[in-house]
Design an enzyme around this catalytic site. Structure first.
Site, short mmCIF file in Angstrom:
data_model
loop_
_atom_site.label_atom_id
_atom_site.label_comp_id
_atom_site.label_asym_id
_atom_site.label_seq_id
_atom_site.Cartn_x
_atom_site.Cartn_y
_atom_site.Cartn_z
N ASP A 1 0.99 -0.91 0.12
CA ASP A 1 -0.07 0.12 0.23
C ASP A 1 0.98 1.30 0.06
OD1 ASP A 1 -2.77 1.10 0.11
OD2 ASP A 1 -2.45 1.65 1.96
N TYR B 1 1.15 5.66 -0.67
CA TYR B 1 0.72 7.03 0.11
C TYR B 1 0.95 8.16 -1.06
CZ TYR B 1 0.65 9.87 4.46
OH TYR B 1 0.12 10.87 5.25
N HIS C 1 -3.88 14.06 0.19
CA HIS C 1 -4.15 13.33 1.31
C HIS C 1 -2.87 13.26 2.44
CE1 HIS C 1 -5.51 9.87 3.78
NE2 HIS C 1 -4.27 9.20 3.51
N ARG D 1 0.43 16.64 12.89
CA ARG D 1 1.98 17.38 12.72
C ARG D 1 1.84 18.99 12.67
NH1 ARG D 1 3.14 12.79 9.64
NH2 ARG D 1 3.29 14.21 7.86
N GLU E 1 -10.60 3.97 2.95
CA GLU E 1 -9.65 4.53 2.07
C GLU E 1 -9.78 4.17 0.75
OE1 GLU E 1 -5.62 3.79 3.24
OE2 GLU E 1 -5.67 4.85 4.99
N GLU F 1 -8.97 4.10 -2.96
CA GLU F 1 -7.74 3.77 -3.75
C GLU F 1 -8.09 3.14 -4.85
OE1 GLU F 1 -4.65 2.00 -1.46
OE2 GLU F 1 -5.26 2.61 0.47
N ASP G 1 -8.87 -0.06 1.31
CA ASP G 1 -7.81 -0.47 2.37
C ASP G 1 -8.56 0.15 3.86
OD1 ASP G 1 -5.77 -1.79 3.22
OD2 ASP G 1 -4.56 -0.36 3.43
N ARG H 1 -8.22 3.83 12.88
CA ARG H 1 -7.31 4.99 13.10
C ARG H 1 -6.85 5.03 14.51
NH1 ARG H 1 -5.77 6.24 8.01
NH2 ARG H 1 -7.44 6.73 6.60
N GLN I 1 -3.98 2.40 14.84
CA GLN I 1 -2.91 3.13 13.94
C GLN I 1 -1.95 4.31 14.91
OE1 GLN I 1 -4.15 4.42 10.12
NE2 GLN I 1 -2.14 5.01 9.44
N TYR J 1 1.77 2.99 14.95
CA TYR J 1 2.58 3.18 13.83
C TYR J 1 4.02 3.77 13.91
CZ TYR J 1 2.26 8.33 13.43
OH TYR J 1 2.29 9.82 13.83
N LYS K 1 -4.01 -1.99 9.54
CA LYS K 1 -4.55 -2.19 8.16
C LYS K 1 -4.51 -3.60 7.84
CE LYS K 1 -4.14 2.32 6.99
NZ LYS K 1 -3.55 2.80 5.77
N THR L 1 -8.69 -5.72 3.33
CA THR L 1 -8.71 -4.85 1.94
C THR L 1 -9.91 -5.41 0.94
OG1 THR L 1 -6.33 -4.54 2.64
CG2 THR L 1 -7.24 -4.04 0.36
N THR M 1 -4.98 6.32 -0.07
CA THR M 1 -6.02 7.21 -0.42
C THR M 1 -5.87 8.38 -1.43
OG1 THR M 1 -6.40 6.98 2.12
CG2 THR M 1 -7.61 8.70 1.18
N GLU N 1 -10.21 12.34 6.73
CA GLU N 1 -10.38 13.95 6.28
C GLU N 1 -11.65 14.40 6.26
OE1 GLU N 1 -7.21 13.96 2.69
OE2 GLU N 1 -8.14 11.84 3.01
#
Length: 422
Positions: free
Chosen positions: A131, A133, A138, A147, A204, A206, A238, A242, A245, A249, A258, A262, A354, A368
């Protein structure tokens, strides 16, 4: 194998009348591959044509198709065809189109079945799942959320297709229920984690690319060769936990958040069918290293939508976006995957990550759309920050031009979590 040919002719029609209907996902210019069964019978390979399926396993057995010196449609997956050279893919597609062409007329020696009268299965045996990114929008949204909004993208993101190895064992076909996963969860004020069902179950949106031609261990590949290695594409969801995660992560990335499920659409739309809809990747301010630079247009103009329905409710479209937003095309993802000498195998599945557009109505995840649950969606009087048990999620995708090339649907419903182990 590249460029347009007779299989793309927008004036071409089929003797299967539903394939000529306006708005069908499956005109004769598409011919996506899938695997189906009747009742408890064996799995068979077919192509979608309008509302019908042409049984390729039967056609090959009857000598009406000969994709290779030995049978490729008798194994219950597409892997045998996918492992053939790309020229064989093209010849097979042309031969199938000729069988269904209106000028040839209806044929009694072909087996046609209604799609709504069969059960669809995984179209391919997935060897490995990676997978990525690859959507800048996204990645920027997630970076701003968790962040520094002024430095949302990590320094490597504009230079490298970020990805992680997922679990091929839990890639399932559309219509398979998805059980709410258990995992370790730790809130910001908790002294220690606890085991429990995720409360922040997400989606997600995708695009999945399926590798046909394999590569050898120790041998990097170019972006151009990577493009030729891709057999076709599927819609891909996917599913993500959250709250699991965010606790797990760091430092190695997603794991159990994850690994539980899927979902892919049942029809593989071939790369050749998408040839008229190629578009460039977005404009770049930061140059890529030479091995990642494109020699052509490797993105696709694929319209994408997400529908969500609460249990017993009416589906509502909550997002409309487009695969053209991907900053790194599938061929770049594949070329980067192999740059270390990693061997790519027939049946490998690459998820794009995503796909999000520039605004809330085009975001590809609930994370999001609801900004981490702080601004829930209104689904007709029912509010959702994240998914609840019984919710149904349906992804749809299609190219719109002289003809419509559709993917069908990628759908799953959330089932309650299992009992916790003692």
């Amino acid at each position: 194998m590249s460029g347009l040919n007779a299989t793309h002719d927008p004036a071409r029609q089929s003797w299967v009348e539903s394939a000529n209907a306006k708005g069908t996902d499956f005109p004769i210019q598409n011919l996506p591959y899938g695997v189906f069964s009747q009742d408890d019978g064996p799995r068979r390979v077919g192509v979608a044509i309008g509302e019908m399926i042409l049984d390729l396993t039967a056609a090959e057995a009857a000598g009406l198709l000969r994709p290779a010196p030995t049978p490729v449609f008798d194994g219950g997956t597409l892997n045998a065809l996918m492992a053939r050279p790309p020229d064989d893919w093209s010849r097979t597609r042309a031969a199938v189109a000729a069988l269904l062409d209106a000028e040839a007329g209806p044929r009694d020696d072909l087996v046609l079945l209604r799609q709504d009268a069969v059960r669809m299965h995984m179209p391919v045996f997935v060897r490995g799942f990676t997978d990525f990114y690859a959507s800048k929008e996204h990645a920027t949204n997630v970076g701003a959320m968790f962040r520094d909004p002024k430095n949302a993208l990590l320094p490597n993101w504009l230079h490298i297709p970020i990805g992680y190895n997922g679990r091929a064992s839990t890639v399932v076909v559309s219509g398979t229920g998805i059980r709410r996963p258990l995992g370790q969860i730790k809130g910001p004020d908790d002294a220690a984690p606890r085991l429990g069902p995720t409360a922040r179950l997400d989606i997600e949106l995708e695009l999945g690319a399926l590798v046909g031609t394999p590569s050898s261990m120790g041998q990097p590949i170019s972006v151009a060769r990577a493009q030729e290695m891709i057999f076709g594409f599927v819609l891909l969801n996917d599913w993500s936990a959250r709250d699991v995660q965010v606790w797990e992560y760091q430092p190695l990335g997603p794991f159990q958040a994850k690994a539980f499920g899927t979902t892919i659409s049942p029809w593989i739309v071939t790369r050749e069918a998408l040839e008229p809809y190629r578009v460039p990747t977005p404009e770049r301010g930061t140059p890529l290293l030479p091995y990642l630079r494109e020699e052509g247009d490797y993105n696709y103009d694929i319209r994408l939508e997400i529908d969500i329905a609460p249990a017993g409710g009416t589906p509502r479209t909550v997002s409309r976006t487009n695969a053209c937003h991907l900053y790194y095309a599938a061929a770049q993802q594949l070329a980067h995957h192999a740059i270390s000498g990693c061997a790519m195998e027939t049946g490998d599945l690459l998820g794009s990550g995503t796909i999000s557009g520039p605004d809330r109505d085009s975001y590809g995840s609930l994370l999001e759309m609801t900004w981490n649950g702080s601004d829930p969606l209104d689904l007709g009087g029912v509010r959702r920050g994240f998914l609840e048990n019984g919710d149904m999620v349906r992804l749809r995708g299609w190219c719109e031009g002289a003809v419509r090339i559709g993917f069908g649907v990628c759908e799953g419903t959330i089932l309650p979590a299992p009992e916790q182990p003692a």
